[in-house]
Write a protein that holds these residues in place. Structure first.
Motif, mmCIF file in Angstrom:
data_model
loop_
_atom_site.group_PDB
_atom_site.id
_atom_site.type_symbol
_atom_site.label_atom_id
_atom_site.label_comp_id
_atom_site.label_asym_id
_atom_site.label_seq_id
_atom_site.Cartn_x
_atom_site.Cartn_y
_atom_site.Cartn_z
ATOM 1 N N VAL A 105 0.836 -1.202 0.000
ATOM 2 C CA VAL A 105 0.000 0.000 0.000
ATOM 3 C C VAL A 105 0.870 1.251 0.000
ATOM 4 O O VAL A 105 0.663 2.188 -0.792
ATOM 5 C CB VAL A 105 -0.947 -0.006 1.219
ATOM 6 C CG1 VAL A 105 -1.633 1.355 1.362
ATOM 7 C CG2 VAL A 105 -1.977 -1.115 1.088
ATOM 8 N N VAL A 106 1.863 1.282 0.882
ATOM 9 C CA VAL A 106 2.761 2.430 0.958
ATOM 10 C C VAL A 106 3.507 2.607 -0.363
ATOM 11 O O VAL A 106 3.675 3.737 -0.868
ATOM 12 C CB VAL A 106 3.750 2.273 2.130
ATOM 13 C CG1 VAL A 106 4.802 3.374 2.100
ATOM 14 C CG2 VAL A 106 3.006 2.282 3.460
ATOM 15 N N ALA A 111 4.497 5.636 -5.333
ATOM 16 C CA ALA A 111 4.668 5.587 -6.786
ATOM 17 C C ALA A 111 3.599 6.379 -7.522
ATOM 18 O O ALA A 111 3.599 6.418 -8.758
ATOM 19 C CB ALA A 111 4.666 4.133 -7.253
ATOM 20 N N GLY A 112 2.692 6.988 -6.773
ATOM 21 C CA GLY A 112 1.628 7.749 -7.396
ATOM 22 C C GLY A 112 0.538 6.905 -8.006
ATOM 23 O O GLY A 112 -0.235 7.379 -8.847
ATOM 24 N N GLU A 117 -8.511 4.604 -1.092
ATOM 25 C CA GLU A 117 -8.446 3.633 0.009
ATOM 26 C C GLU A 117 -6.999 3.439 0.458
ATOM 27 O O GLU A 117 -6.714 3.307 1.663
ATOM 28 C CB GLU A 117 -9.050 2.296 -0.420
ATOM 29 C CG GLU A 117 -10.558 2.305 -0.598
ATOM 30 C CD GLU A 117 -10.968 2.922 -1.933
ATOM 31 O OE1 GLU A 117 -10.065 3.251 -2.748
ATOM 32 O OE2 GLU A 117 -12.174 3.097 -2.148
ATOM 33 N N ASP A 118 -6.062 3.421 -0.522
ATOM 34 C CA ASP A 118 -4.652 3.275 -0.171
ATOM 35 C C ASP A 118 -4.170 4.471 0.650
ATOM 36 O O ASP A 118 -3.430 4.320 1.641
ATOM 37 C CB ASP A 118 -3.807 3.151 -1.436
ATOM 38 C CG ASP A 118 -3.972 1.804 -2.133
ATOM 39 O OD1 ASP A 118 -4.409 0.853 -1.463
ATOM 40 O OD2 ASP A 118 -3.661 1.717 -3.333
ATOM 41 N N ASP A 123 0.232 3.226 6.248
ATOM 42 C CA ASP A 123 0.848 3.348 7.571
ATOM 43 C C ASP A 123 2.254 3.902 7.380
ATOM 44 O O ASP A 123 3.187 3.175 7.009
ATOM 45 C CB ASP A 123 0.893 1.977 8.261
ATOM 46 C CG ASP A 123 1.493 2.039 9.655
ATOM 47 O OD1 ASP A 123 1.964 3.121 10.055
ATOM 48 O OD2 ASP A 123 1.503 0.996 10.337
ATOM 49 N N TRP A 124 2.408 5.208 7.621
ATOM 50 C CA TRP A 124 3.689 5.853 7.363
ATOM 51 C C TRP A 124 4.714 5.584 8.465
ATOM 52 O O TRP A 124 5.879 5.982 8.336
ATOM 53 C CB TRP A 124 3.475 7.352 7.182
ATOM 54 C CG TRP A 124 2.556 7.652 6.033
ATOM 55 C CD1 TRP A 124 1.288 8.091 6.090
ATOM 56 C CD2 TRP A 124 2.862 7.477 4.651
ATOM 57 N NE1 TRP A 124 0.733 8.216 4.826
ATOM 58 C CE2 TRP A 124 1.698 7.847 3.920
ATOM 59 C CE3 TRP A 124 3.993 7.049 3.937
ATOM 60 C CZ2 TRP A 124 1.633 7.790 2.526
ATOM 61 C CZ3 TRP A 124 3.934 7.004 2.557
ATOM 62 C CH2 TRP A 124 2.774 7.370 1.861
#
Length: 566
Positions: A105-106, A111-112, A117-118, A123-124
């Motif tokens: 997801v990250v 990557a744009g 939803e992503d 989760d950074w």
């Protein structure tokens, strides 16, 4: 059994509670019964002989198995680290950590290519937490895309422990977590458990790790006992209890023998009185009514004496039975290693520029020059992948050096942690005769009996043996043949052994008069063997004899083993 309160449980609340729990094997054998225990925010070590139910206890706490009787209650989350799990096909580090999906997801967001939803789910903090967890277990900078199968067994265990650190459970359960680990890995696991804020239950025979426990729970043939403190306190109290129980058993045996002798003497006295009474009656010198009264009094007196003697014998037998129950009825493992007659200073193995390189050209050991003389005791130490096992195989002749030379002027035997010289599908008797073809069946039975494999036990399949039994069987096969080795080469011999088996191996090797080369990460085990020299990867070579080193006052020396595994 003895019990004491745990050394550390600040909250006082239980994270897992076992209430009158009984566990049985699939074939109906009872492992333990009527067990009531609570586990809170303390570190608990679980010990016991192999087969007493340590793993079963952990699985019950984790909810991975149901008790045969009783109930298990859990409060909060539970994390489970099994003893060994083979990685799945193509499994990578991120999957083993359980973070493959959130990392993806990250990556999509960065990557744009991420969806709304992503963006919401990203989760950074994850990458930072992964970095911290891997560093905590000694695997810094590990690529999350690396195949898990490329890691050593110890590294895989540490990786799975790092996965638990990402979302720490309230109660952590570990089954033999330091098996297959080098000294650094063992230290990392111990540090993690020392900082763990919740509860820890660990089944282990690693004495260094057990010293960090707040209490020890022991499973045995007599039930379950709890001891406050770490391993050293447990070992001291256990030894004192065994000594007291053995003294009580000796006293009960003497009392039972005395009661039996007293009963026999009383019976003999009654028999003499009866013979005298019959002889007196035959004289017919007294009236019959008087003779009858005398006979009745004698019979009543004899019956009272009989009852009293029987009660004494019964009481002594009950005391004896109770004393026997307090002494474990499992025969202690003994390993009667025969004398080798190895002369002091006799060369047992010599390496001259020995090198071993893989077919791909990767050098694992060497070039190495060294000489071992009997009855020297040498430990090969260093991290996993340093080439220790390869060096042992060169010494034993299992591998031929790709360059240089290895001389082996005396008989030697190599035993690895799996005792691979024995085949799982064969019986002990068949294995013995395969390894000692000159031995008759009777000689094979006699040799195995010396190592406690008597009668039908000699027909056991190797694959059914515990770790301690397998090592004992392997020693029986190599040490009682026509040409027993004067050099014994051992590769991690204590892996898979319980504490009692380790103690027996230590005692046997300590008393043996042959030469030893040992690979082990168990510092206690090496200390018990009286190791005189340690060979360490990456250090300068040393080829001086033990006598010259002693004269120079050197306490130990090291040699270089080459680059080993990258």
């Amino acid at each position: 059994m003895s019990s004491s309160s745990p050394g550390r449980n600040p909250s006082g609340s239980a994270l897992a509670t076992l209430d009158r729990v009984t566990a049985r094997t699939p074939d109906g054998r009872t492992l333990f019964e009527n067990l009531s225990l609570a586990f809170g925010r303390e570190r608990t070590g679980v010990v016991g002989r192999n087969g007493t139910g340590k793993t079963t206890l952990l699985r019950l706490i984790a909810g991975l198995a149901d008790p045969s009787e009783g109930a298990v209650a859990r409060v909060g989350s539970v994390g489970w680290l099994e003893q060994r799990r083979e990685p799945g096909p193509g499994e990578i580090v991120a999957e083993a950590l359980g973070v493959a999906a959130p990392l993806a997801v990250v990556a999509r967001v960065l990557a744009g290519q991420g969806s709304e939803e992503d963006l919401a789910a990203a989760d950074w903090t994850l990458e930072g937490r992964i970095e911290t967890a891997l560093a905590d277990v000694g695997l810094p900078d590990l690529d999350t895309s690396r195949p898990v199968a490329s890691l050593s067994g110890g590294e895989q265990t540490r990786l799975r422990l790092a996965g638990l650190l990402l979302d720490p459970p309230d109660l952590l359960l570990l089954d033999e977590p330091t098996n297959h680990m080098d000294a650094e890995g063992r230290a990392r696991v111990a540090e993690v458990l020392g900082r763990w804020p919740g509860g820890v239950v660990v089944a282990s025979h690693d004495r260094s790790l057990l010293r960090r426990m707040d209490r020890i729970v022991e499973l045995s043939g007599l039930g379950v006992a709890t001891y406050g403190g770490g391993y050293d306190l447990y070992a001291g109290r256990k030894a004192a209890e065994r000594a007291a129980a053995e003294r009580a058993l000796e006293t009960a045996e003497r009392d039972a023998d005395r009661a039996a002798r007293d009963n026999q003497r009383a019976a003999e006295r009654r028999a003499r009185r009866d013979r005298t009474g019959r002889a007196f009656a035959m004289k017919a010198s007294e009236p019959k009514i008087l003779l009858g009264a005398m006979k009745e009094r004698a019979e009543n007196s004899g019956e009272r004496e009989d009852r009293l003697a029987e009660r004494r014998v019964e009481a002594a037998a009950a005391d004896l039975a109770a004393a026997r129950e307090r002494v474990e009825r499992v025969r202690a493992m003994e390993i009667p290693l025969p004398s080798t007659g190895l002369a002091a200073g006799r060369t047992v193995v010599a390496l001259d520029g020995a090198t071993w390189t893989t077919p791909e050209g990767r050098r694992i050991v060497g070039p190495l020059s060294m000489r071992l003389t009997g009855p020297e005791r040498v430990a090969v130490v260093g991290p996993n992948g340093a080439g220790k096992s390869t060096l042992l195989k060169l010494m034993a002749g299992v591998l031929a050096p790709t360059e240089g030379r290895v001389d082996r002027p005396v008989a030697s035997a190599l035993l690895d942690q799996e005792a691979a010289l024995l085949r799982p599908g064969e019986s002990l008797l068949a294995g013995y005769r395969r390894l000692n073809p000159e031995a008759t069946a009777n000689e094979a039975y006699a040799a195995l009996a010396r190592f406690l494999f008597r009668n039908a036990a000699a027909e056991k399949r190797v694959g059914t043996l515990s770790g301690g039994e397998r090592l004992r069987a392997a020693l029986a096969c190599v040490m009682t043949g026509a040409r027993p080795p004067q050099l014994l080469i051992l590769d991690e011999p204590t892996n898979h052994l319980d504490l009692d088996s380790v103690a027996a191996v230590e005692a046997a090797l300590r008393a043996w008069d042959g030469a030893l080369v040992v690979v082990s990460h168990d510092a206690d085990f090496l200390d018990a063997l009286g190791i005189g020299r340690r060979l360490m990867p990456g250090q300068p070579q040393a080829t001086t004899s033990p006598r010259r080193r002693a004269a120079a006052g050197a306490g130990s020396s090291t040699i270089g083993l080459g680059p080993g595994r990258p």
